[in-house]
Design an enzyme around this catalytic site. Structure first.
Site, mmCIF file in Angstrom:
data_model
loop_
_atom_site.group_PDB
_atom_site.id
_atom_site.type_symbol
_atom_site.label_atom_id
_atom_site.label_comp_id
_atom_site.label_asym_id
_atom_site.label_seq_id
_atom_site.Cartn_x
_atom_site.Cartn_y
_atom_site.Cartn_z
ATOM 1 N N ARG A 23 0.821 -1.222 0.000
ATOM 2 C CA ARG A 23 0.000 0.000 0.000
ATOM 3 C C ARG A 23 0.849 1.263 0.000
ATOM 4 O O ARG A 23 0.498 2.247 0.652
ATOM 5 C CB ARG A 23 -0.951 0.021 1.208
ATOM 6 C CG ARG A 23 -2.090 -0.960 1.138
ATOM 7 C CD ARG A 23 -3.223 -0.427 0.251
ATOM 8 N NE ARG A 23 -4.297 -1.398 0.188
ATOM 9 C CZ ARG A 23 -5.415 -1.328 0.907
ATOM 10 N NH1 ARG A 23 -5.615 -0.321 1.720
ATOM 11 N NH2 ARG A 23 -6.328 -2.238 0.785
ATOM 12 N N ARG A 27 -3.884 6.663 0.704
ATOM 13 C CA ARG A 27 -4.395 7.879 1.333
ATOM 14 C C ARG A 27 -3.420 8.640 2.207
ATOM 15 O O ARG A 27 -3.667 9.794 2.534
ATOM 16 C CB ARG A 27 -5.643 7.532 2.156
ATOM 17 C CG ARG A 27 -6.863 7.334 1.281
ATOM 18 C CD ARG A 27 -7.983 6.702 2.066
ATOM 19 N NE ARG A 27 -7.553 5.393 2.533
ATOM 20 C CZ ARG A 27 -8.362 4.478 3.061
ATOM 21 N NH1 ARG A 27 -9.633 4.748 3.222
ATOM 22 N NH2 ARG A 27 -7.899 3.314 3.443
ATOM 23 N N ARG A 36 -7.376 10.887 -6.241
ATOM 24 C CA ARG A 36 -8.592 10.149 -5.906
ATOM 25 C C ARG A 36 -9.805 11.070 -6.039
ATOM 26 O O ARG A 36 -10.846 10.664 -6.542
ATOM 27 C CB ARG A 36 -8.435 9.626 -4.484
ATOM 28 C CG ARG A 36 -9.637 9.002 -3.862
ATOM 29 C CD ARG A 36 -9.759 7.550 -4.300
ATOM 30 N NE ARG A 36 -10.612 6.819 -3.362
ATOM 31 C CZ ARG A 36 -11.914 7.017 -3.235
ATOM 32 N NH1 ARG A 36 -12.525 7.909 -3.985
ATOM 33 N NH2 ARG A 36 -12.597 6.326 -2.358
ATOM 34 N N ASP A 73 -6.704 -3.165 -7.394
ATOM 35 C CA ASP A 73 -7.220 -3.778 -6.178
ATOM 36 C C ASP A 73 -7.492 -5.246 -6.434
ATOM 37 O O ASP A 73 -7.804 -5.635 -7.564
ATOM 38 C CB ASP A 73 -8.502 -3.078 -5.709
ATOM 39 C CG ASP A 73 -8.806 -3.429 -4.266
ATOM 40 O OD1 ASP A 73 -8.251 -2.782 -3.367
ATOM 41 O OD2 ASP A 73 -9.550 -4.404 -4.040
ATOM 42 N N TYR A 148 -14.343 -12.244 0.286
ATOM 43 C CA TYR A 148 -15.083 -10.991 0.047
ATOM 44 C C TYR A 148 -16.389 -11.251 -0.697
ATOM 45 O O TYR A 148 -17.393 -10.574 -0.462
ATOM 46 C CB TYR A 148 -14.205 -9.989 -0.712
ATOM 47 C CG TYR A 148 -13.201 -9.331 0.211
ATOM 48 C CD1 TYR A 148 -13.573 -8.256 1.017
ATOM 49 C CD2 TYR A 148 -11.896 -9.809 0.322
ATOM 50 C CE1 TYR A 148 -12.679 -7.668 1.891
ATOM 51 C CE2 TYR A 148 -10.983 -9.224 1.199
ATOM 52 C CZ TYR A 148 -11.388 -8.154 1.981
ATOM 53 O OH TYR A 148 -10.509 -7.589 2.861
HETATM 54 O O1 CP3 Z 1 0.015 0.428 -3.162
HETATM 55 C C1 CP3 Z 1 -0.435 -0.743 -3.293
HETATM 56 O O2 CP3 Z 1 -0.221 -1.647 -2.460
HETATM 57 C C2 CP3 Z 1 -1.143 -1.106 -4.582
HETATM 58 C C3 CP3 Z 1 -2.550 -1.097 -4.593
HETATM 59 C C4 CP3 Z 1 -3.404 -2.002 -3.716
HETATM 60 C C5 CP3 Z 1 -4.640 -1.565 -3.160
HETATM 61 N N1 CP3 Z 1 -5.232 -2.620 -2.559
HETATM 62 C C6 CP3 Z 1 -5.164 -0.203 -3.270
HETATM 63 C C7 CP3 Z 1 -6.308 0.220 -2.442
HETATM 64 C C8 CP3 Z 1 -3.255 -3.345 -3.355
HETATM 65 C C9 CP3 Z 1 -2.093 -4.286 -3.637
HETATM 66 C C10 CP3 Z 1 -4.427 -3.732 -2.632
HETATM 67 C C11 CP3 Z 1 -4.662 -5.094 -2.117
HETATM 68 C C12 CP3 Z 1 -5.876 -5.379 -1.365
HETATM 69 N N2 CP3 Z 1 -7.126 -4.856 -1.515
HETATM 70 C C13 CP3 Z 1 -5.942 -6.390 -0.365
HETATM 71 C C14 CP3 Z 1 -4.816 -7.304 0.060
HETATM 72 C C15 CP3 Z 1 -3.894 -6.674 1.027
HETATM 73 C C16 CP3 Z 1 -4.517 -6.393 2.378
HETATM 74 O O3 CP3 Z 1 -4.671 -5.180 2.674
HETATM 75 O O4 CP3 Z 1 -4.815 -7.336 3.103
HETATM 76 C C17 CP3 Z 1 -7.268 -6.404 0.107
HETATM 77 C C18 CP3 Z 1 -7.819 -7.309 1.200
HETATM 78 C C19 CP3 Z 1 -8.012 -5.427 -0.632
HETATM 79 C C20 CP3 Z 1 -9.458 -5.125 -0.537
HETATM 80 C C21 CP3 Z 1 -9.721 -3.715 -0.183
HETATM 81 N N3 CP3 Z 1 -9.495 -2.651 -1.032
HETATM 82 C C22 CP3 Z 1 -10.257 -3.211 1.019
HETATM 83 C C23 CP3 Z 1 -10.642 -4.048 2.226
HETATM 84 C C24 CP3 Z 1 -10.330 -1.820 0.891
HETATM 85 C C25 CP3 Z 1 -10.934 -0.839 1.879
HETATM 86 C C26 CP3 Z 1 -10.031 -0.571 3.020
HETATM 87 C C27 CP3 Z 1 -9.245 0.674 2.780
HETATM 88 O O5 CP3 Z 1 -8.028 0.667 3.033
HETATM 89 O O6 CP3 Z 1 -9.871 1.657 2.365
HETATM 90 C C28 CP3 Z 1 -9.812 -1.477 -0.393
HETATM 91 C C29 CP3 Z 1 -9.674 -0.120 -0.962
HETATM 92 C C30 CP3 Z 1 -8.306 0.293 -1.424
HETATM 93 N N4 CP3 Z 1 -7.453 -0.478 -2.162
HETATM 94 C C31 CP3 Z 1 -7.701 1.570 -1.209
HETATM 95 C C32 CP3 Z 1 -6.450 1.528 -1.847
HETATM 96 C C33 CP3 Z 1 -5.447 2.631 -1.955
HETATM 97 C C34 CP3 Z 1 -8.337 2.747 -0.488
HETATM 98 C C35 CP3 Z 1 -9.356 3.322 -1.416
HETATM 99 C C36 CP3 Z 1 -9.535 4.814 -1.258
HETATM 100 O O7 CP3 Z 1 -8.783 5.584 -1.881
HETATM 101 O O8 CP3 Z 1 -10.497 5.216 -0.581
#
Ligand code: CP3
Length: 344
Positions: A23, A27, A36, A73, A148
């Site tokens: 990540r 944010r 975003r 994602d 999910y």
């Molecule tokens: O920088 C990176 O790592 C690359 C991008 C990336 C994202 N999600 C962007 C993202 C990667 C590799 C992921 C993986 C991901 N997504 C996982 C596996 C890793 C982990 O965290 O366990 C999972 C379970 C998800 C599913 C997911 N996506 C959730 C549960 C959420 C909401 C929680 C949150 O942090 O907001 C997301 C949204 C998400 N994916 C965001 C980002 C940057 C936030 C979205 C926003 O901008 O509001």
């Protein structure tokens, strides 16, 4: 010559270790929040090639990590199979709660077209990266994606998913098979478009009993590893079965991945003893230690680096960066790793 990150993932130890952070786009970066806001919706951000490429490059521009992880994602895969997905403000992903009858409606035929903006982003990132930085593609592992879909979003205990695995094993196997093949297709397309490394995120692997872990975490990873190896033998695969604990050695052996991601709770010294070289180890600074910064972070970094001396190690976090993290702490972490004193 292979890029630093690729060479360590293939099993060659190096000091100081290469570094990237899960990540690393997100944010905690003001420029991400601006991007975003411009995209409006998170799925639009992931599927607009220029914006997804820009989000991928933002942290690399600031911190010069050794790896750039594609901005996307894990839930884009079920979305590309025609399954509903939306990101509700402040509550994370929302999906329909999967019923057995939904499985036959997942449509691998639409995958390639639906993923085309993501693949276009991969090409744009490759063109924008300097020659030392490696591009990391990724997918959710089938079990975590299934969680999910079955829970309809996040869950505390994944009870619905685990119950389905016991009560409707044939349906569950069918869902896992569809997701496993779609994952192979998605990762293959990302590699063909320019990804040089791929990572499988199995965030919820730790909720399973050992027998289900073997069946639904280790064996699908083995199938994915073997299929990618046939077409792309030179591309390293990182497996991250989060919270697998004592099952990590079994996971590495069965799956055949090139590198294992260690979560925050893993003890690097124990993992190094359990997972035989040349398998590389990635991790595992507590994201909260990064948020806290200062002496506490420095001490944790020293502990991890000390435990993995002589081992092929990629420095990373044990889970994703927390949104409240000051970007200055990330810069300090990268400089701490890069300026580590020579290994004895
Ligand atoms: O920088 C990176 O790592 C690359 C991008 C990336 C994202 N999600 C962007 C993202 C990667 C590799 C992921 C993986 C991901 N997504 C996982 C596996 C890793 C982990 O965290 O366990 C999972 C379970 C998800 C599913 C997911 N996506 C959730 C549960 C959420 C909401 C929680 C949150 O942090 O907001 C997301 C949204 C998400 N994916 C965001 C980002 C940057 C936030 C979205 C926003 O901008 O509001």
């Amino acid at each position: 010559m292979a890029k630093h990150l690729v060479s360590v993932l293939r099993g060659t130890p190096s000091w100081p270790p290469p570094i990237w952070l899960m990540r690393q786009a997100g944010r905690y970066l003001p420029e991400y929040r601006a991007l975003r806001a411009r995209a409006g919706d998170f799925i639009a951000l992931c599927t607009t090639p220029a914006l997804a490429a820009e989000a991928t490059l933002q942290p690399v521009r600031r911190f010069a990590m050794d790896g750039a992880i594609l901005f996307s994602d894990i839930l884009i895969l079920p979305w590309a199979l025609g399954y509903g997905l939306r990101f509700a403000e402040g509550e994370g992903p929302v999906l329909p709660r999967l019923e057995a009858s939904d499985i036959a409606r997942l449509d691998p035929g639409r995958l390639e077209a639906a993923l085309s903006p993501v693949l276009e982003a991969v090409g744009l990132v490759r063109a924008g990266l300097d020659r030392d930085t490696a591009l990391i593609g990724f997918a959710g592992a089938p079990f975590t994606v299934a969680c999910y879909m079955i829970e309809g979003g996040g869950s505390k205990d994944h009870a619905r998913t685990r119950t389905m695995a016991y009560r409707q094993p044939l349906d569950f196997e069918r869902l896992m098979a569809v997701l496993t093949e779609a994952t192979i297709a998605s990762l293959s397309l990302q590699i063909a478009a320019g990804a040089e490394i791929v990572m499988l995120f199995d965030s919820w692997a730790g909720v399973l009993s050992p027998s289900l872990f073997r069946r639904f975490v280790a064996l699908p990873a083995a199938r994915i590893r073997a299929a990618l190896g046939e077409c792309f033998p030179e591309i390293p695969v990182i497996g991250f079965p989060r919270l697998a604990g004592g099952l990590l050695g079994m996971y590495a052996e069965i799956s055949g991945v090139d590198a294992v991601g260690m979560d925050t709770a893993a003890d690097p010294a124990l993992v190094a003893a359990e997972v035989a070289a040349p398998v590389a180890l990635q991790g595992n600074l507590d994201p909260a230690a990064l948020l806290a910064g200062g002496a506490a972070m420095t001490a944790e970094v020293a502990r991890i680096m000390g435990a993995l001396r002589g081992r092929a190690h990629v420095f990373n976090l044990g889970h994703g960066i927390l949104p409240e993290t000051p970007p200055t702490h990330v810069a300090e972490l990268v400089s701490l790793i890069r300026n580590s004193a020579d290994a004895a």
